[in-house]
Design an enzyme around this catalytic site. Sequence first.
Site, mmCIF file in Angstrom:
data_model
loop_
_atom_site.group_PDB
_atom_site.id
_atom_site.type_symbol
_atom_site.label_atom_id
_atom_site.label_comp_id
_atom_site.label_asym_id
_atom_site.label_seq_id
_atom_site.Cartn_x
_atom_site.Cartn_y
_atom_site.Cartn_z
ATOM 1 N N HIS A 1 -10.625 -115.713 91.999
ATOM 2 C CA HIS A 1 -10.808 -116.985 92.699
ATOM 3 C C HIS A 1 -10.925 -116.863 94.218
ATOM 4 C CE1 HIS A 1 -10.542 -120.038 89.560
ATOM 5 N NE2 HIS A 1 -9.544 -119.371 89.000
ATOM 6 N N SER B 1 -12.686 -111.465 87.194
ATOM 7 C CA SER B 1 -11.374 -110.843 86.998
ATOM 8 C C SER B 1 -11.256 -110.189 85.628
ATOM 9 C CB SER B 1 -10.258 -111.889 87.160
ATOM 10 O OG SER B 1 -10.394 -112.929 86.210
#
Length: 455
Positions: free
Chosen positions: A287, A346
């Site tokens: 993020h 991720s």
Amino acid sequence: MDAGITTKRAADGIDGQPAKIPRKDDNAVHKTHLIFGLKTKVGKLHEGLNIFSKHGIDLSHIESRPSSSPKSGADYEFFVTTETTQALLDVALADLEKISTHITVLDENPSSDNEMWYPRNIRDLDVFSSRVLDAGDELQADHPGFTDPVYRERRKYFADIAIKYKHGTAVPRVDYTALETATWGKVFKKLKDLYPTHACKEFLVNFPLLEQNCGYSETNIPQLEDISKFLHSCTGFRLRPVAGLLSSRDFLAGLAFRVFHSTQYIRHHTRPFYTPEPDVCHELLGHVPLFANKEFAEFSQEIGLASLGASEEDIKRLATCYWFTVEFGLCKQDGETKAFGAGLLSSFGELEYCLSDKPKLEPFDPKVTGVRDYPITEFQPTYFVADSFETAKKQMREFARTLGRPYKVHYNPYTENIETMETTSELCDLADSIKTEFGTLCDVLRMRAGVPVGN
């Protein structure tokens, strides 16, 4: 709310369903904002205002306007502010409903069951710290750390930090263990090798800045406080710790203030490339880099602003748009498809998979994307591709205009307040702010054109 009062919900307009107004202390005085609609008829307004007077309720503010919701059947809407007890308000609302086409209650009671309540000031986000859906050592039986007492105790430590945190204070620094840092290092190295060929260019620009300014490295887990300060200097975004998963409504509300709720705990060391929940690897590697990008920050905030006071149905659509963009979004760049979603950036497995020929790709369109079902325990069968962050932001802004909320909201970055665009004074303040910014723009353009400022 007492049975028999069928005040309409703002988000649903005129569906006749009971408003979700939580009970308060019946004898405590509190402030409530109301919007109610009336048809044009001689004496109708007097009749409506007399209801408040009859029950001994003072109105500290009242404004009128042509109805903003033609489907409601109202010719005019009235925005009023009361300060009274819940008991008196309930009785008055029952009478007011008999003559009104619709009533919207903008309650100030912070209840997750009340879709009309939303945080008005950035400090109100402190309420969410105790509303996580799961937290601490409350792990599911299939969690890799379920039978590890040391890991569970560590999770409780992180949860305590988040629950005690208050806005305006520094995020406590964490001394990560050697085992936690080693787990982070494995994930960091694996993903960093893939980023140059798979991540969008905005991500690639910002990642080295995080290494330079926030201590991102294979041998160090960065601190939330350092990252938060850096992001705030770039785009106004902040991080605040959270103990676990929030509801979609609460999580999206944070984005409206440019606040991202981030976990600090890390996945179990026995499964470094798997996590059943967001962890510090997902938050900081997936993020954070894009929250340092202006267009992406504005796009994220658009979703957050649209969620404030929205119906459960609209929250679900907005959360789905968030899922397919901020979490699992792709974009077109220089004729190629690149990843910008945190769930992709991720996870090295899904990062490779999403750009292969296996999944289906569709253009991002909030009207279509917002109603699409998706799996949460396997790779996505379909990804949505945005033309750019700027285009996606405009699409979300247009989509927000189609939602059933009968009022608009605006974030004031100077006061860190959400302002409901209902009163004349609020509209005048916004106009003054725009006029000031526009004046600055005109002065700069005159200077570039060689025209003396002030002419």
